[in-house]
Motif scaffolding. Structure first.
Motif, short mmCIF file in Angstrom:
data_model
loop_
_atom_site.label_atom_id
_atom_site.label_comp_id
_atom_site.label_asym_id
_atom_site.label_seq_id
_atom_site.Cartn_x
_atom_site.Cartn_y
_atom_site.Cartn_z
N UNK A 95 19.14 11.72 18.99
CA UNK A 95 19.99 12.88 18.68
C UNK A 95 19.50 13.62 17.43
N UNK A 96 19.14 12.89 16.40
CA UNK A 96 18.72 13.56 15.17
C UNK A 96 17.30 14.10 15.31
N UNK A 97 16.48 13.41 16.10
CA UNK A 97 15.16 13.95 16.41
C UNK A 97 15.29 15.31 17.09
N UNK A 98 16.21 15.42 18.03
CA UNK A 98 16.43 16.70 18.72
C UNK A 98 16.98 17.75 17.76
N UNK A 99 17.86 17.32 16.84
CA UNK A 99 18.38 18.26 15.84
C UNK A 99 17.24 18.83 15.01
N UNK A 100 16.39 17.96 14.49
CA UNK A 100 15.28 18.42 13.66
C UNK A 100 14.29 19.26 14.47
N UNK A 101 14.10 18.90 15.73
CA UNK A 101 13.22 19.67 16.59
C UNK A 101 13.73 21.10 16.74
N UNK A 102 15.04 21.24 16.94
CA UNK A 102 15.64 22.58 17.07
C UNK A 102 15.49 23.37 15.77
N UNK B 289 6.87 24.32 16.51
CA UNK B 289 7.52 24.50 17.82
C UNK B 289 8.53 23.41 18.11
N UNK B 290 8.68 22.47 17.18
CA UNK B 290 9.62 21.36 17.38
C UNK B 290 9.02 20.18 18.11
N UNK C 197 30.68 4.10 15.76
CA UNK C 197 29.28 4.41 15.52
C UNK C 197 28.96 5.85 15.93
N UNK C 198 29.54 6.31 17.02
CA UNK C 198 29.36 7.70 17.44
C UNK C 198 29.84 8.66 16.36
N UNK C 199 30.97 8.37 15.75
CA UNK C 199 31.51 9.22 14.70
C UNK C 199 30.61 9.21 13.46
N UNK C 200 30.01 8.05 13.17
CA UNK C 200 29.09 7.95 12.04
C UNK C 200 27.86 8.83 12.29
N UNK C 201 27.35 8.82 13.51
CA UNK C 201 26.22 9.68 13.85
C UNK C 201 26.60 11.15 13.65
N UNK C 202 27.81 11.52 14.08
CA UNK C 202 28.27 12.90 13.90
C UNK C 202 28.32 13.27 12.42
N UNK C 203 28.77 12.34 11.58
CA UNK C 203 28.87 12.60 10.14
C UNK C 203 27.48 12.79 9.53
N UNK C 204 26.54 11.94 9.93
CA UNK C 204 25.20 12.04 9.35
C UNK C 204 24.51 13.32 9.80
N UNK C 205 24.79 13.78 11.00
CA UNK C 205 24.22 15.05 11.46
C UNK C 205 24.70 16.19 10.57
N UNK C 206 25.98 16.23 10.28
CA UNK C 206 26.51 17.28 9.40
C UNK C 206 25.91 17.16 8.00
N UNK C 207 25.75 15.93 7.53
CA UNK C 207 25.16 15.68 6.22
C UNK C 207 23.73 16.22 6.16
N UNK C 208 22.93 15.94 7.19
CA UNK C 208 21.54 16.38 7.20
C UNK C 208 21.42 17.89 7.37
#
Length: 311
Positions: free
Chosen positions: A78-85, A117-118, A23-34
């Motif tokens: 994690x993805x919320x923080x990505x989008x915030x950045x 401002x994120x 599941x951690x690896x899937x999250x990593x993949x979706x982050x790169x996708x987004x």
């Protein structure tokens, strides 16, 4: 006074992951996708980016309620923080829709709106869930329809199945947002221009499943759309505008066009009997122009007709 807002809408085709991944690896993949998805529109320097329903949940994971819940719990913020950045770095708003577990352990299908401002400035939880969401995924219905204030105007949200329900639409008819954000896996067909027109609002559809994502005007015209080649679109709209009926306004519209020329835009979708007028100058506002030429807004005209009928 013109109020230009650059809008990017991102659709999606079905994103599949190898289910043998952790599941951690899937999250990593979706982050790169987004990250790749947003990289398509960020060079345009949009004011707001709108993503489709469940934008960060892989299609084959979502087919299983148990896997979806596990994935969302591991994903966390994690993805919320990505989008915030990204919002902070690029100075834009981002509408981020996904399945979220609340502090009381309930699940909500919601859109979180991040500002330039994120920071999260508002959240809308889907009011009208499908039976599958309720029975299979244990999702809880939202009960509020907040209007979220942004630096360019007022935003309302709807998600997928919501578009079928007049009660929600009529709440927005009353509150008159400048922009409606619609994140979905269902396109909605005729409901998109109907909502835009009835709410007198610009409308942004970000649609999953390879369907068109588009920006519509308050008279239901498609201003920009994704295509079969590109699943994103960007356009600039002017929120300093008003919907007016042609009855009793024709001479007045000719007068304002004669005086202001290209400083005023009149958009006629045809067959509707109503047009959208926009102020394209900083010398005045659409309200100034309406008062100067005594132009009657569509809602005022309809109210006047209703009052005559009552008498």
């Amino acid at each position: 006074m013109s109020n230009y807002v650059k809008i990017s809408t991102i659709g999606s085709r079905e994103f599949i992951v190898d289910e043998l991944l952790t599941t951690e690896e899937i999250v990593d993949r979706i982050i790169k996708h987004l990250q790749q998805k947003l990289s398509q529109v960020l060079p345009e320097q949009p004011d707001i980016i709108v993503l489709p329903e469940f934008c960060d949940i892989p299609f084959n994971v979502f087919l299983s309620p148990a896997k979806t819940h596990e994935y969302c719990q591991v994903r966390g913020d994690r993805i919320l923080r990505l989008f915030s950045d990204i919002a902070r770095e690029h100075g834009c708003y981002i509408a981020y829709p996904t399945l979220r577990q609340q502090e009381d352990q309930s699940w909500r299908n919601s859109i979180a709106l991040l500002d330039r401002s994120g920071d999260k400035v508002g959240e809308y939880a889907k009011n009208y869930l499908t039976l599958g969401e309720i029975e299979d995924y244990g999702v809880t219905c939202g009960t509020e329809a907040p209007i979220i204030d942004c630096d360019f105007g007022r935003i309302a949200c709807a998600i997928c199945f919501d578009l079928n329900f007049d009660r929600l639409r009529l709440q927005y008819v009353e509150s008159k947002p400048d922009l409606i954000l619609f994140s979905s896996l269902y396109h909605g067909g005729i409901m998109q221009p109907y909502w835009a027109y009835s709410c007198r609002s610009h409308f942004v559809g970000a649609i999953g499943g390879g369907q068109p994502s588009a920006v519509l005007s308050p008279v239901g015209e498609v201003l920009a759309s994704s295509t079969n080649y590109f699943d994103f679109a960007t356009t600039t709209v002017n929120l300093d505008c008003a919907v007016v009926h042609l009855d009793y306004n024709m001479e007045r519209l000719r007068g304002l066009k004669s005086k202001y020329g290209s400083k005023v835009k009149i958009a006629d979708p045809g067959y509707l009997g109503s047009v959208l007028i926009s102020c394209e100058t900083d010398e005045c506002t659409i309200e100034d122009i309406i008062q100067e030429f005594n132009i009657e807004r569509l809602d005022d005209y309809l109210d006047r007709a209703t009052a005559w009928r009552a008498e």
